[in-house]
Design an enzyme around this catalytic site. Structure first.
Site, PDB file in Angstrom:
ATOM      1  N   HIS A  36       0.128   1.440   4.935  1.00 36.06           N
ATOM      2  CA  HIS A  36      -0.458   1.823   3.649  1.00 36.06           C
ATOM      3  C   HIS A  36      -1.876   2.361   3.826  1.00 36.06           C
ATOM      4  CE1 HIS A  36       2.943   0.092   1.596  1.00 36.06           C
ATOM      5  NE2 HIS A  36       2.439   0.497   0.453  1.00 36.06           N
ATOM      6  N   LYS A  37      -2.621   1.689   4.691  1.00 46.10           N
ATOM      7  CA  LYS A  37      -3.996   2.114   4.943  1.00 46.10           C
ATOM      8  C   LYS A  37      -4.000   3.564   5.456  1.00 46.10           C
ATOM      9  CE  LYS A  37      -8.121   0.177   7.071  1.00 46.10           C
ATOM     10  NZ  LYS A  37      -8.653  -0.846   7.979  1.00 46.10           N
TER      11      LYS A  37
END
Lengths: 170, 276
Positions: A36-37
């Site tokens: 996600h990052k």
């Protein structure tokens, strides 16, 4: 029990209500913390078609000999809360995980007409039975946290938050 | 003096790592079954059935019960009359690595907590206790981080009322809420120092559910009753069972304080032990 397919269609999403039990078939993408990052940094060149896609918060164990995947249950969704609204804005319309979401996520789900599903938590061995195909997609250096496309058949889920923003926990 | 080789330790740890991750503890399995029978609402009953079926399927297929095969915590009780031929710590780490590899478990350990980087199999937290005798007891507890993230420690004043301590423990369960795979086993450490109370809380998870040996049985019973009124339930969808057990360990502490730590385990409380 309702049967729906992924990528998700708007009419299917709108027919779902928090608490509904569904069987999901089709293609979903694994993605958790580190993926996600990276996804939010790569918004302009995402490694898969995010429009109408479903992300499954899951980092599976390795596939034992003779199997295509190992244990593959959901991880805690709230750790992804900070990234989720940005991905929903890009067209993501389904998420699968376990546990509560923030108010910001709930509002974004409502705004973008998306849906959040709960998968049987802590039942990773059992869930492996619903996975028919696994394909690596992105960030292989992340190992179990890399993005993989899973083809699932009749994956049993419960609607946690529906497109109207109603939650099963209300 | 008894000699135990590092090789023997390595093999034992590898076997325990496989066993702990694929075979749910008998006491946990029967507690889950008991909760399933006691539950009368349909949704939590279905969830408990899935949890029980998952454990049975993992056993049959030799699959990890949960994809989070944890950070392995190793408890060693080393008899003072045992001589280890070789490197004990290396033997444990190698055993974990080979057991996890053989089981196709998840590489969940990163070497640098800040830079993160590639996750691997090697790494474990090892606690060693020197005891009398000529035996070596090894326990492997793979601790998933969904529930480890919900750990709490608090330094109370020595004049604290018991109700405040109870509130702290119950609130820790409330904070874990629906996120950390309820029904939980709640480990509590009371006494010692901040670090020692946290260790006791973790060790409390090793005690068998319904073991009668506790020094604070009525406190455990009260807390379990209160926690099960929270209606969090299996998968957070309500029901009678929010926790399967509350296990408390106590230890002498200082006149100026009262450390209390809570370590929550998900329903997949896994551990395996062997004595050499």
């Amino acid at each position: 029990m309702k049967k729906i397919s992924a990528p998700l269609k708007e009419k299917d999403i709108l027919s779902l209500k928090a608490g509904d039990e569904v069987l999901l078939s089709g293609e979903i993408y694994t993605g958790r913390d580190q993926a996600h990052k990276r996804l939010v940094k790569d918004l302009k060149k995402l490694p898969f078609e995010i429009k109408d896609a479903v992300i499954y918060y899951c980092g599976p164990t390795k596939a034992p000999k003779g199997k295509i995947i190992g244990s593959c249950g959901p991880t805690t969704s709230s750790r992804m809360d900070a990234f989720t609204p940005l991905l929903l804005k890009q067209g993501l319309n389904g998420m699968i995980g376990k546990g509560s979401r923030s108010n910001e996520v709930r509002e974004a789900i409502k705004k973008h007409k998306a849906v959040y599903f709960l998968a049987p938590a802590g039942c990773g061995a059992l869930i492996s039975k619903f996975v028919n195909k696994v394909k690596p997609i992105a960030y292989p250096d992340l190992g179990p946290e890399s993005i993989q496309k899973l083809t699932v058949k009749d994956f049993p889920l419960i609607v946690g938050i529906d497109a109207k923003g109603r939650s099963i926990y209300d | 003096m008894k000699t135990i080789t590092a090789k023997k330790i390595e093999e034992t740890v590898a076997r325990l790592a496989k066993e702990a991750n694929t075979l749910l503890r008998k006491d946990v399995f029967s507690a889950l079954k008991g909760s399933y029978l006691a539950e009368n609402k349909s949704r939590p009953k279905v969830m408990l059935k899935a949890i029980i079926d998952n454990a049975a399927y993992a056993k049959k297929e030799k699959l990890a019960i949960c994809q989070d095969t944890g950070l392995p915590i190793i408890f060693i009780e080393l008899g003072q009359d045992v001589k280890i031929a070789g490197d004990l710590k290396q033997a444990v780490l190698k055993g974990i690595e080979s057991g996890y590899k053989a089981g196709s478990f998840r590489e969940s350990i990163i070497q640098d907590p800040l830079k993160r980087g590639k996750s691997v199999y090697s790494g474990a937290v090892i606690h060693t206790d020197i005891v009398t005798g000529n035996k070596l007891k090894i326990t492997v507890l793979p601790k998933g981080f969904g529930c480890e993230n919900k750990s709490q420690t608090k330094m109370f004043n020595p004049t604290v009322e018991i109700d405040e301590i109870k509130d702290f423990i119950i609130n820790a369960v409330k904070t874990a809420g629906r996120d950390a795979c309820p029904p939980y086993v709640v480990g509590v450490g009371i006494g010692g120092t901040a670090d020692y109370a946290a260790l006791l809380a973790k060790k409390a998870l090793l005690r068998e559910i319904k073991n009668q040996k506790s020094k604070v049985k009525s406190l455990e019973k009260d807390l379990l009753k209160e926690i099960n009124k929270l209606n969090i339930g299996p998968m957070g969808l309500g029901g009678k069972t929010t926790a399967l057990a509350v296990n408390i360990e106590t230890y002498p502490t200082h006149i100026a304080g009262l450390p209390v730590a809570v370590n929550i385990s998900c329903h997949a409380l896994r551990s395996a032990a062997a004595t050499l």
